[in-house]
Design a protein around this motif. Structure first.
Motif, PDB file in Angstrom:
ATOM      1  N   LEU A  22       0.853  -1.308   0.011  1.00 29.62           N
ATOM      2  CA  LEU A  22      -0.027   0.085   0.045  1.00 29.62           C
ATOM      3  C   LEU A  22       0.893   1.318   0.031  1.00 29.62           C
ATOM      4  O   LEU A  22       0.319   2.401  -0.185  1.00 29.62           O
ATOM      5  N   GLY A  23       2.304   1.214   0.414  1.00 31.06           N
ATOM      6  CA  GLY A  23       2.747   2.409   0.381  1.00 31.06           C
ATOM      7  C   GLY A  23       2.546   3.652   1.236  1.00 31.06           C
ATOM      8  O   GLY A  23       2.170   3.088   2.515  1.00 31.06           O
ATOM      9  N   GLU A  24       2.112   4.694   0.844  1.00 33.62           N
ATOM     10  CA  GLU A  24       2.018   5.938   1.642  1.00 33.62           C
ATOM     11  C   GLU A  24       0.486   5.618   2.030  1.00 33.62           C
ATOM     12  O   GLU A  24      -0.188   6.209   2.959  1.00 33.62           O
ATOM     13  N   GLY A  25      -0.463   4.763   1.513  1.00 35.42           N
ATOM     14  CA  GLY A  25      -1.971   4.452   1.677  1.00 35.42           C
ATOM     15  C   GLY A  25      -1.882   3.622   3.079  1.00 35.42           C
ATOM     16  O   GLY A  25      -3.011   3.183   3.753  1.00 35.42           O
ATOM     17  N   ALA A  26      -0.777   3.107   3.603  1.00 33.71           N
ATOM     18  CA  ALA A  26      -0.732   2.155   4.784  1.00 33.71           C
ATOM     19  C   ALA A  26      -0.229   3.333   6.084  1.00 33.71           C
ATOM     20  O   ALA A  26       0.828   3.505   6.482  1.00 33.71           O
ATOM     21  N   SER A  27      -1.426   3.759   6.629  1.00 34.47           N
ATOM     22  CA  SER A  27      -0.906   4.815   7.908  1.00 34.47           C
ATOM     23  C   SER A  27      -0.514   3.793   9.134  1.00 34.47           C
ATOM     24  O   SER A  27      -0.912   2.610   8.988  1.00 34.47           O
ATOM     25  N   ASP A  28       0.157   4.605  10.044  1.00 35.06           N
ATOM     26  CA  ASP A  28       0.492   3.952  11.171  1.00 35.06           C
ATOM     27  C   ASP A  28      -0.825   3.352  11.785  1.00 35.06           C
ATOM     28  O   ASP A  28      -0.877   2.185  12.520  1.00 35.06           O
ATOM     29  N   GLU A  29      -2.070   4.050  11.667  1.00 35.51           N
ATOM     30  CA  GLU A  29      -3.399   3.723  12.341  1.00 35.51           C
ATOM     31  C   GLU A  29      -3.772   2.311  11.368  1.00 35.51           C
ATOM     32  O   GLU A  29      -4.392   1.613  12.365  1.00 35.51           O
ATOM     33  N   LEU A  30      -3.645   2.479  10.335  1.00 37.46           N
ATOM     34  CA  LEU A  30      -4.184   1.265   9.688  1.00 37.46           C
ATOM     35  C   LEU A  30      -3.331  -0.231  10.078  1.00 37.46           C
ATOM     36  O   LEU A  30      -4.175  -1.062  10.168  1.00 37.46           O
TER      37      LEU A  30
END
Length: 403
Positions: free
Chosen positions: A110-118
């Protein structure tokens, strides 16, 4: 428990998983095997090559995300996976390895789409699922260990008899090397066996249905020699090894019987068996068991295969069909003269035998290739059969989606 925010984060990945789930699981397996090559001994590398394992995992991850608010609806699927895992002697520690690589793969794909929260939400969700599976598998291990004649781990078995059943199916009679008893299997269950493949430098496990009734000093497995068809399909590594390289006196290793696709012994109503090709093997165990029972149940068996030449156990079942009035066996051959008794020409068409198979209180068991299963399930539904009375087994990783 997951918070509403965590649930929403996970449900937000559903569209991505629907579109790119296979990409994620392919990346996951490549990563895990690169960092933990010892796990190749637990996985069917043929299924890795043809991507059925990756597809099955992608379906499972998607189903978990879609049902994250109520994962209990997935219990039948989790039971199926748990049986498979215990047959491979999966341990709780290995769930940590899988989790670490799965979360890293989500982040990397996901790269940038993978937030720490996710990632944190998925990490928590995975831990919940892993705990469910670990406890489920622990209960299965305990249940198996309580059976007389059972064992733990990989046990050595001697091939004492090897019998060719058709042009492409051979039976192997497996006796424990230590001479001790074996546990009773439920009619329909399978054995996980493994052999060392020198070319790959690893052990390779495979699951084969037990084709004999419970209560013997041995297990019989009946294996189809998988022959490749051009670039689309390669020869089956283990099936060819069993057929070509192993003979009477040779050794294979096996874990205790596993699987939940079993004959319902509580229902005394009619039994309808519907099989395609090698899918007949668990039904041989069921039929032999029923033939040995004092209380008779009406049995209808519809089987389809290419021709009489590849039809294993043809004579044995025909003899039982003549001997017992409670059994009726109808066969569909792609290639036949049409003059054989109880044989129809063409693919299995359940509408052609509806007068035979539509019975009150019957249980319907289906086993065979994926497309065969899909058609049979749809055909039974069209004939008005209640889905609760339909049971099926897909050989290999479960990719069939009935939703």
């Amino acid at each position: 428990m997951l918070t509403k925010t965590e649930i929403d984060l996970i449900k937000g990945t559903v569209p991505i998983l629907r579109e790119h789930g296979l990409l994620l699981t392919k990346h996951f397996y490549q990563r895990m095997f690169r960092l933990n090559p010892e796990l190749k001994n637990l996985f069917n590398m043929g299924n890795q090559k043809n991507e059925t394992q990756q597809t099955a995992l992608a379906n499972s991850v998607l189903a978990y995300a879609e049902n994250i608010e109520n994962p209990g609806v997935l219990l039948p699927v989790l039971q199926h996976i748990g049986e498979k895992h215990t047959s491979l002697m999966i341990t709780a520690e290995q769930y940590s390895i899988v989790g670490e690589n799965l979360l890293a793969s989500i982040q990397e794909v996901l790269g940038e789409g993978a937030s720490d929260e996710l990632i944190a939400a998925w990490g928590k969700a995975y831990t919940i699922l892993a705990d469910i599976m670990i406890n489920l598998e622990k209960s299965i291990y305990i249940e198996k260990s309580s059976l007389s004649g059972s064992w733990s781990g990989w046990r050595k078995f001697v091939i004492k008899k090897k019998v060719q059943e058709s042009e492409e199916i051979t039976s192997f009679y497996l006796y424990p090397e230590d001479g001790k008893d074996v546990s009773l299997h439920k009619p329909g269950q399978y054995l996980s066996i493994r052999v060392f493949v020198k070319e790959l430098g690893i052990f390779q496990p495979r699951q084969y249905s037990i084709s004999s009734a419970p209560g013997n000093k041995y297990y019989r497995i009946s294996v189809k020699k998988e022959v490749g068809q051009g670039v689309a399909k390669e020869d089956g590594i283990i099936s060819n090894y069993l057929h070509n390289s192993l003979g009477e006196g040779d050794i294979v290793e096996a874990t205790p019987p596993a699987g939940e696709f079993v004959l319902n012994l509580e229902n005394k109503g009619p039994v309808v068996l519907i099989s395609g090709g090698i899918g007949q093997t668990p039904f041989m165990s069921m039929l032999e068991y029923l033939a040995g029972e004092s209380e008779r149940r009406e049995v209808k068996w519809i089987h389809g295969c290419r021709s009489a030449n590849v039809h294993a156990f043809k004579n044995e079942v025909s003899d039982l069909n003549k001997k017992f009035d409670w059994l009726e066996h109808i066969v569909f051959y792609d290639d036949c003269s049409g003059s054989e008794e109880n044989v129809k020409k063409g693919r299995v068409e359940l509408s052609e035998v509806k007068e035979t198979i539509l019975l009150p209180d019957a249980d319907y068991y289906i086993c065979g290739p994926k497309l065969f299963l899909e058609k049979a399930i749809k055909d039974l539904a069209a004939l008005g059969v209640d889905r609760e009375h339909v049971f099926f087994e897909e050989f290999g990783p479960q990719t069939l989606n009935l939703n």
